[in-house]
Design a protein around this motif. Structure first.
Motif, PDB file in Angstrom:
ATOM      1  N   THR A 270       5.771  -2.030   0.248  1.00  0.00           N
ATOM      2  CA  THR A 270       5.644  -1.222  -0.975  1.00  0.00           C
ATOM      3  C   THR A 270       5.620  -2.150  -2.185  1.00  0.00           C
ATOM      4  O   THR A 270       5.442  -3.369  -2.038  1.00  0.00           O
ATOM      5  CB  THR A 270       6.784  -0.174  -1.036  1.00  0.00           C
ATOM      6  N   SER A 271       5.762  -1.577  -3.380  1.00  0.00           N
ATOM      7  CA  SER A 271       5.733  -2.397  -4.607  1.00  0.00           C
ATOM      8  C   SER A 271       6.715  -3.556  -4.524  1.00  0.00           C
ATOM      9  O   SER A 271       7.877  -3.368  -4.152  1.00  0.00           O
ATOM     10  CB  SER A 271       6.114  -1.526  -5.811  1.00  0.00           C
TER      11      SER A 271
ATOM     12  N   VAL B 166       8.179   1.655 -11.735  1.00  0.00           N
ATOM     13  CA  VAL B 166       8.944   1.331 -10.523  1.00  0.00           C
ATOM     14  C   VAL B 166      10.303   0.742 -10.905  1.00  0.00           C
ATOM     15  O   VAL B 166      11.321   1.024 -10.260  1.00  0.00           O
ATOM     16  CB  VAL B 166       8.169   0.350  -9.625  1.00  0.00           C
TER      17      VAL B 166
ATOM     18  N   ARG C 289       2.092   6.769  -7.104  1.00  0.00           N
ATOM     19  CA  ARG C 289       2.344   5.706  -6.123  1.00  0.00           C
ATOM     20  C   ARG C 289       3.690   5.028  -6.431  1.00  0.00           C
ATOM     21  O   ARG C 289       3.947   4.662  -7.574  1.00  0.00           O
ATOM     22  CB  ARG C 289       1.206   4.683  -6.179  1.00  0.00           C
ATOM     23  N   TYR C 290       4.482   4.865  -5.431  1.00  0.00           N
ATOM     24  CA  TYR C 290       5.792   4.194  -5.489  1.00  0.00           C
ATOM     25  C   TYR C 290       6.906   5.067  -6.082  1.00  0.00           C
ATOM     26  O   TYR C 290       8.031   4.590  -6.247  1.00  0.00           O
ATOM     27  CB  TYR C 290       5.749   2.867  -6.264  1.00  0.00           C
ATOM     28  N   LEU C 291       6.618   6.325  -6.419  1.00  0.00           N
ATOM     29  CA  LEU C 291       7.653   7.150  -7.043  1.00  0.00           C
ATOM     30  C   LEU C 291       8.215   8.235  -6.142  1.00  0.00           C
ATOM     31  O   LEU C 291       9.280   8.796  -6.428  1.00  0.00           O
ATOM     32  CB  LEU C 291       7.101   7.818  -8.312  1.00  0.00           C
ATOM     33  N   THR C 292       7.531   8.540  -5.047  1.00  0.00           N
ATOM     34  CA  THR C 292       7.850   9.782  -4.345  1.00  0.00           C
ATOM     35  C   THR C 292       9.210   9.789  -3.657  1.00  0.00           C
ATOM     36  O   THR C 292       9.715  10.851  -3.300  1.00  0.00           O
ATOM     37  CB  THR C 292       6.754  10.131  -3.308  1.00  0.00           C
ATOM     38  N   ASP C 293       9.831   8.623  -3.479  1.00  0.00           N
ATOM     39  CA  ASP C 293      11.198   8.651  -2.935  1.00  0.00           C
ATOM     40  C   ASP C 293      12.198   9.138  -3.980  1.00  0.00           C
ATOM     41  O   ASP C 293      13.317   9.518  -3.630  1.00  0.00           O
ATOM     42  CB  ASP C 293      11.618   7.284  -2.370  1.00  0.00           C
TER      43      ASP C 293
ATOM     44  N   ASP D 152       4.259   4.103  -0.241  1.00  0.00           N
ATOM     45  CA  ASP D 152       5.533   4.544  -0.792  1.00  0.00           C
ATOM     46  C   ASP D 152       6.606   4.324   0.276  1.00  0.00           C
ATOM     47  O   ASP D 152       6.293   4.023   1.427  1.00  0.00           O
ATOM     48  CB  ASP D 152       5.466   6.029  -1.155  1.00  0.00           C
ATOM     49  N   VAL D 153       7.856   4.508  -0.099  1.00  0.00           N
ATOM     50  CA  VAL D 153       8.964   4.213   0.815  1.00  0.00           C
ATOM     51  C   VAL D 153       8.871   5.060   2.086  1.00  0.00           C
ATOM     52  O   VAL D 153       8.945   4.535   3.208  1.00  0.00           O
ATOM     53  CB  VAL D 153      10.324   4.426   0.100  1.00  0.00           C
TER      54      VAL D 153
ATOM     55  N   ARG E  70      -5.223  -6.418 -11.083  1.00  0.00           N
ATOM     56  CA  ARG E  70      -3.859  -6.079 -10.681  1.00  0.00           C
ATOM     57  C   ARG E  70      -3.117  -7.306 -10.138  1.00  0.00           C
ATOM     58  O   ARG E  70      -1.892  -7.407 -10.264  1.00  0.00           O
ATOM     59  CB  ARG E  70      -3.927  -4.971  -9.614  1.00  0.00           C
TER      60      ARG E  70
ATOM     61  N   ARG F 272       0.786  -1.217   0.000  1.00  0.00           N
ATOM     62  CA  ARG F 272       0.000   0.000   0.000  1.00  0.00           C
ATOM     63  C   ARG F 272       0.833   1.290   0.000  1.00  0.00           C
ATOM     64  O   ARG F 272       0.366   2.329  -0.426  1.00  0.00           O
ATOM     65  CB  ARG F 272      -0.916  -0.025   1.234  1.00  0.00           C
TER      66      ARG F 272
END
Lengths: 427, 427
Positions: free
Chosen positions: A271-272, B301, B145-149, A248-249, B94, A246
């Motif tokens: 995360t992913s 990702v 989602r999953y990119l913000t780092d 992000d890092v 998914r 669910r």
């Protein structure tokens, strides 16, 4: 020995009605199987892809796409590694992955059916069938492409040879005591507090030493539920938490800081599953809480990197997302890096098939159950001809020949989608 | 605006007969498309998955699996990011990825069809439709989602705002000169030396400054073919080589040492597209030869990590493996890390659709064509209503509204699989 036919069935269970299996990413799963029957001159093998509803028909289509490579060909039960490579290296089908998604899951179902058959022909449960192979035979099952920078076949043979002393004792202990389990039954997100507390209490009474809670939808709720669970089970029971991808890092790190006072044992799928570097960053930040992932990790190449990057404390292979041959490679990689394997299970039939891999790992690969637990969920076992048996928080070692993948004929018929009686009779 | 119907067609071209497209991993591709027509009250949009033959029907099944989420619903052309997320976040579908394989490709085809339609409704080619959006609107297309780092939406808005000066000049230059291309036409593995030499000579005469050779099946052969190509084109032309994932990490490094005397510009897909850490190791070892990958990279990702790990010098997105919304995120990530995007193309229709992304990147994102070239292969363009035009080694900027994804009705009919005339008439 010729393959006579490859059957594919669309089988679905309307589990969303009771919120069994509900989590932060999957609010309403209908546990489903794209079920394979491999008919051969020597008998039938069974395997399946596990899905959560819509899209199960895509896996059925993917299984049928392999038909020209399977039906009518000779299946050499002494070269199942070659059989698997024949499917997985088909360049046209591989394009749809490569080695991921529906075609990879379909190939896994067929490969697993071939192993189910081979173990039946040998008259052994799959875990013993695999454990009885020579190190070289085990190594020959795996596809070593893309792995040799982390582990070579020769090193893998050495690793297996090193694990041979003590095998007989471990096998006897396994048959006597079973393999340690943990339970996810109390922790689904859709359950009330009362149901969570009652199921957690029952789990401890039944002998489980670890339970798991789903988290990730709402932080305040999670803090409250985690507090409740900790209060019910006391300090001596491990509580794992599972975010089902669910976060992000940065979110994962913040969320786990808030849950830390309740001593979570591992955070699963923060995360992913594709984010190797993200898991490594999370692991550095949330220690001593352990980081676990694997049920959605697409293949051995991804697991190789999770291990190389020091991204996980716990490797959670899934018996159906990749087939036996690839899981053999993954078990060898985990042993090479000294990371315990605690497989994903639940859904429909995943407990049945994956127990064989953990037991094979214990007898012939890692040689240990230290910090290793196998997930258990009390759902849908009644549909299998050789269902798992849990005794005092342990999986009893299966004795029947095969991979325990076979569904009862009436279950297949009743749950056929969309024509089976269960689906016709839904309100 | 309502979606009236979602059509899916299985369209295949018997390209394996001429060994067009043959490489070290894909010896006999039949270029194929799982082709989408999105019928709406405002007109039709077109998109497709690209495959190489067997398994195209699995993508067709995956497109149909999305039908309940598409047909009959309102499509808001001002919120295509929301439309894409509605498809990509469907928890049940998914599960078959996540965000990879047949379902992800199918969602991409539908998303691309929606963008084709939106650009047509706006009366603009897609590249201009995207470039004319405000930075906030562009950023809203992406799933963060999953990119913000690695990159936050706010930083992405800043990046796009920084790229605004000079836009009008770049757009004028693009329309005047086109976007630089390179050609893979000479380099297929199944071609004779004579054909290779002739096509390489022609490529230089036509104004290309880079060609590409397939390698990876046989080292001695590759050394010979690379020597021949270098002799024909001389020292001033870049020669990229492409192993199509054939090697392990160590093999890739050895092989590239043997080819180094002929000054290869980049090595493309040296190993598994999943192997972020492997690409990083190869890059460190083969410099100054550049490392490129992307046509099989499953999602944003994976690209995020390839960039974070310093694993690639060249990012090769594909316009169909992920949809426009995800490619917008990938272009933003590439700009953030300063890595040039040189997209994958070829197959059937990939050149037509991907040109829009490179041109959008030039006008509105990276603002540069420095070290950026767009793959060109001279195959199957005649089946499209708005085929690419190559002028002096450059893609001419498309002027017709849409994403250039539409196939001619007679091409769809003749190449329908297995019933179309082309397949019925095969010897």
């Amino acid at each position: 020995m010729k393959v006579i036919a490859l059957e594919a069935h669309d089988v679905r269970f309307p589990t969303s009605a009771a919120l069994d299996g509900s989590d932060a990413m999957n609010p309403d799963p209908d546990y489903s199987a794209a079920y394979v029957v491999l008919h051969t001159e020597a008998g039938d093998g069974h395997g399946f892809c596990f899905t959560i509803g819509r899209g199960n028909e895509v896996c059925v289509a993917a299984i049928r796409a392999y038909e020209p490579l399977v039906t009518g060909r000779d299946l050499d039960l002494d070269d199942l590694g070659g059989f698997a490579k024949g499917l997985l290296h088909d360049s046209q089908l591989r394009w749809l992955g490569p080695e991921k998604g529906a075609v990879h899951m379909a190939a896994a179902a067929i490969v697993n059916a071939a192993f189910d058959l081979a173990a039946k022909v040998a008259g052994k449960p799959l875990w013993r069938f695999l454990a009885d192979l020579a190190p070289e035979q085990i190594v020959d099952l795996a596809d070593w492409r893309y792995l040799t920078d982390a582990l070579t076949p020769a090193d893998a043979v050495g690793l297996l040879a090193d694990a041979r002393p003590g095998r007989a004792e471990r096998e006897a202990r396994l048959v006597e005591r079973g393999y340690p389990a943990y339970t996810t039954t109390p922790g689904w997100l859709g359950y009330t507090d009362d149901k969570l507390a009652r199921l957690a209490r029952e789990a401890v009474a039944e002998g489980f030493t670890q339970i798991k809670l789903k988290v990730g939808a709402d932080l305040d709720e999670d803090v409250r539920r985690m507090g409740l669970a900790r209060e019910v089970v006391g300090p001596g029971i491990r509580i794992a938490v599972d975010a089902n991808q669910r976060w992000d890092v940065g979110q994962a790190i913040e969320w786990m800081r808030a849950l830390a006072p309740f001593d979570p044992y591992w955070i699963e799928e923060p995360t992913s599953p594709d984010d190797v570097l993200g898991h490594a960053a999370i692991r550095r930040a949330v220690a001593p809480v352990k980081v676990a992932t694997g049920e959605h990790v697409a293949n051995r190449v991804m697991f190789k990197q999770l291990l190389q990057a020091g991204a996980i404390d716990v490797l959670q292979l899934d018996a159906c997302r990749v087939g036996v041959t690839e899981n053999v490679a993954i078990l060898l990689l985990a042993a090479r890096f000294g990371v315990p394997v605690c497989p994903h299970a639940g859904g429909v039939g995943l407990c049945e098939v994956v127990q064989h891999l953990s037991m094979f790992d214990y007898v012939a690969v890692s040689g240990s159950t230290q910090d290793r637990v196998l997930e258990y969920v009390d759902h849908l076992h009644e549909h299998f001809t050789d269902p798992v048996r849990i005794v005092r928080g342990h999986y009893a070692a299966p004795a029947e020949p095969g991979m325990s993948a076979e569904m009862k004929p009436e279950s297949l018929a009743d749950h056929a989608y969309p024509g089976g009686s269960v689906w016709r009779d839904l309100p």
